[in-house]
Design an enzyme around this catalytic site. Structure first.
Site, PDB file in Angstrom:
ATOM      1  N   GLU A   1     -15.113   7.256   7.257  1.00  0.00           N
ATOM      2  CA  GLU A   1     -14.102   6.664   8.140  1.00  0.00           C
ATOM      3  C   GLU A   1     -13.857   7.570   9.325  1.00  0.00           C
ATOM      4  O   GLU A   1     -14.408   8.666   9.422  1.00  0.00           O
ATOM      5  CB  GLU A   1     -12.793   6.466   7.366  1.00  0.00           C
ATOM      6  CG  GLU A   1     -12.226   7.751   6.784  1.00  0.00           C
ATOM      7  CD  GLU A   1     -11.021   7.528   5.888  1.00  0.00           C
ATOM      8  OE1 GLU A   1     -10.401   6.456   5.976  1.00  0.00           O
ATOM      9  OE2 GLU A   1     -10.694   8.456   5.111  1.00  0.00           O
TER      10      GLU A   1
ATOM     11  N   LYS B   1      -2.193   7.299   1.311  1.00  0.00           N
ATOM     12  CA  LYS B   1      -1.778   7.541   2.700  1.00  0.00           C
ATOM     13  C   LYS B   1      -0.629   8.549   2.699  1.00  0.00           C
ATOM     14  O   LYS B   1       0.546   8.194   2.767  1.00  0.00           O
ATOM     15  CB  LYS B   1      -1.381   6.235   3.382  1.00  0.00           C
ATOM     16  CG  LYS B   1      -1.370   6.317   4.904  1.00  0.00           C
ATOM     17  CD  LYS B   1      -1.243   4.931   5.510  1.00  0.00           C
ATOM     18  CE  LYS B   1      -1.152   4.972   7.024  1.00  0.00           C
ATOM     19  NZ  LYS B   1      -2.407   5.405   7.656  1.00  0.00           N
TER      20      LYS B   1
ATOM     21  N   ARG C   1       0.837  -1.207   0.000  1.00  0.00           N
ATOM     22  CA  ARG C   1       0.000   0.000   0.000  1.00  0.00           C
ATOM     23  C   ARG C   1       0.870   1.254   0.000  1.00  0.00           C
ATOM     24  O   ARG C   1       0.556   2.255  -0.656  1.00  0.00           O
ATOM     25  CB  ARG C   1      -0.934   0.007   1.220  1.00  0.00           C
ATOM     26  CG  ARG C   1      -1.874   1.206   1.255  1.00  0.00           C
ATOM     27  CD  ARG C   1      -2.840   1.154   2.421  1.00  0.00           C
ATOM     28  NE  ARG C   1      -2.163   1.266   3.704  1.00  0.00           N
ATOM     29  CZ  ARG C   1      -2.796   1.254   4.881  1.00  0.00           C
ATOM     30  NH1 ARG C   1      -4.109   1.127   4.922  1.00  0.00           N
ATOM     31  NH2 ARG C   1      -2.129   1.361   6.005  1.00  0.00           N
TER      32      ARG C   1
END
Length: 345
Positions: A227, A194, A100
């Site tokens: 989220e 991210k 990721r």
């Protein structure tokens, strides 16, 4: 001349027209001594090891765990990061987090100074050098240091940094309160990458703490649940369905995805009816029987109150605890594919 006060300390106050004298460090050794003063106590070091591609090695002195001020990750936010758990002497889900990490770097147009295999080797060696057996491993790719311009085009190289954080964590059996965030959430491009631009996350967390809540929940522009500030959120319906919001507009949580792989065990046991990802409205979510945060160091944190209203009966539910046990057992005794041994020296 007007007085200028900041934190009230003698070093930051200018009063009565007195000129404040700034100290000039005469040598690198004097500066290093000043940096090391903070770490002279006998307390355990919270950061037992760092790696810097700028220095080209592993650093064990926390006073030297620094990055250049002209690194574009610092002054332009051009960087990505990820984490992995250090648990009982091994790294949990390092490979999925590293994958990721590199996907985020590609979206941010940052090229790693090393191939994936070298990044992985550095992280394992640094963890070994830290001698930390329980904590977190956090690592960054930056477009690198070199100037204070907007574009990274003139930078000599990208940079890779990593640090081991000594940290104890355990299962959470107590429930927490949350609120709905009023801070605008990131657009899908930045939410699914991210990256180090966490100001919306920080403001959302501060907003929650100001209202006596543990964290806040983001709702997207279409009215669907998104989220938390740095964790995913999941729900158990009154029909015993485990539901995660779709990952198309939010970060694809590695722990959330692992739970989606493990949770069918509870379906086989008859405790859950199904496991799925789908859009949930706020009304549907607040009507759920159970609610929880899902994240690496939690791994499950039950939520019992949202905007002052109880979730379900306002108590921690049995299925949240069962899901927590599933993840915890996977961390303790899960398959070797999820656990990378650390060769401590």
């Amino acid at each position: 001349m007007e007085s200028c006060k900041t934190d009230g300390s003698a070093s930051s106050v200018v009063e009565n027209n007195e000129e404040f004298k700034v100290h000039v460090f005469s040598s690198a050794s004097e500066l290093l001594g000043k940096l090391q003063e903070k770490w002279k106590s006998g307390e355990k070091k919270p950061y037992p090891a760092m790696y810097s591609s700028i220095f080209g090695g592993i650093i064990l002195d926390p006073a030297m765990m620094v990055i250049p001020i002209d690194d574009h990750m610092v002054h332009r936010g051009h960087g990505v990061f990820d984490t992995a758990i250090i648990f009982d002497g091994y790294l949990y889900e390092l490979d999925v987090h590293l994958d990721r990490f590199l996907r985020s770097a590609a979206k941010a147009k940052i090229t790693s100074p090393f191939p994936r295999s070298t990044l992985r080797s550095i992280l394992i060696q640094m963890t070994a050098a830290s001698k930390c057996e329980k904590g977190t491993l956090r690592y960054w790719l930056s477009s690198g240091p070199g100037n204070f311009l907007l574009s990274p085009a003139g930078l000599p190289t990208s940079a890779f940094y990593a640090v081991v954080i000594s940290e104890d964590f355990k299962q959470h059996n107590d429930g927490v309160k949350v609120i709905t965030s009023t801070i605008p959430m990131k657009s899908p491009l930045f939410a699914t990458m991210k990256n180090v631009n966490y100001l919306p996350n920080v403001l959302s967390q501060m907003e929650a703490e100001e209202q006596g809540a543990w964290a806040a929940i983001w709702v997207d522009d279409d009215g669907y649940i998104a989220e938390g500030p740095n964790v995913n959120v999941a729900f158990i319906t009154n029909d015993k369905e485990l539901i995660f919001p779709l990952f198309d507009k939010i970060l694809s949580g590695c722990t959330a995805k692992r739970l989606l792989e493990l949770a069918p065990k509870l379906v086989e046991q008859g405790k859950l009816e199904s496991v799925k990802t789908k859009n949930l409205t706020v009304e549907e979510a607040k009507a759920s029987a159970e609610m929880m945060f899902v994240g690496s160091t939690l791994p499950i944190l039950p939520i019992v109150m949202w905007d002052g209203h109880p979730i379900g009966n306002g108590m921690v539910g049995e299925l949240a605890l069962a899901l927590s046990d599933l993840l915890w057992d996977d961390m303790v005794a899960g398959p070797d594919t999820q656990k990378i041994p650390v060769p401590y020296v």
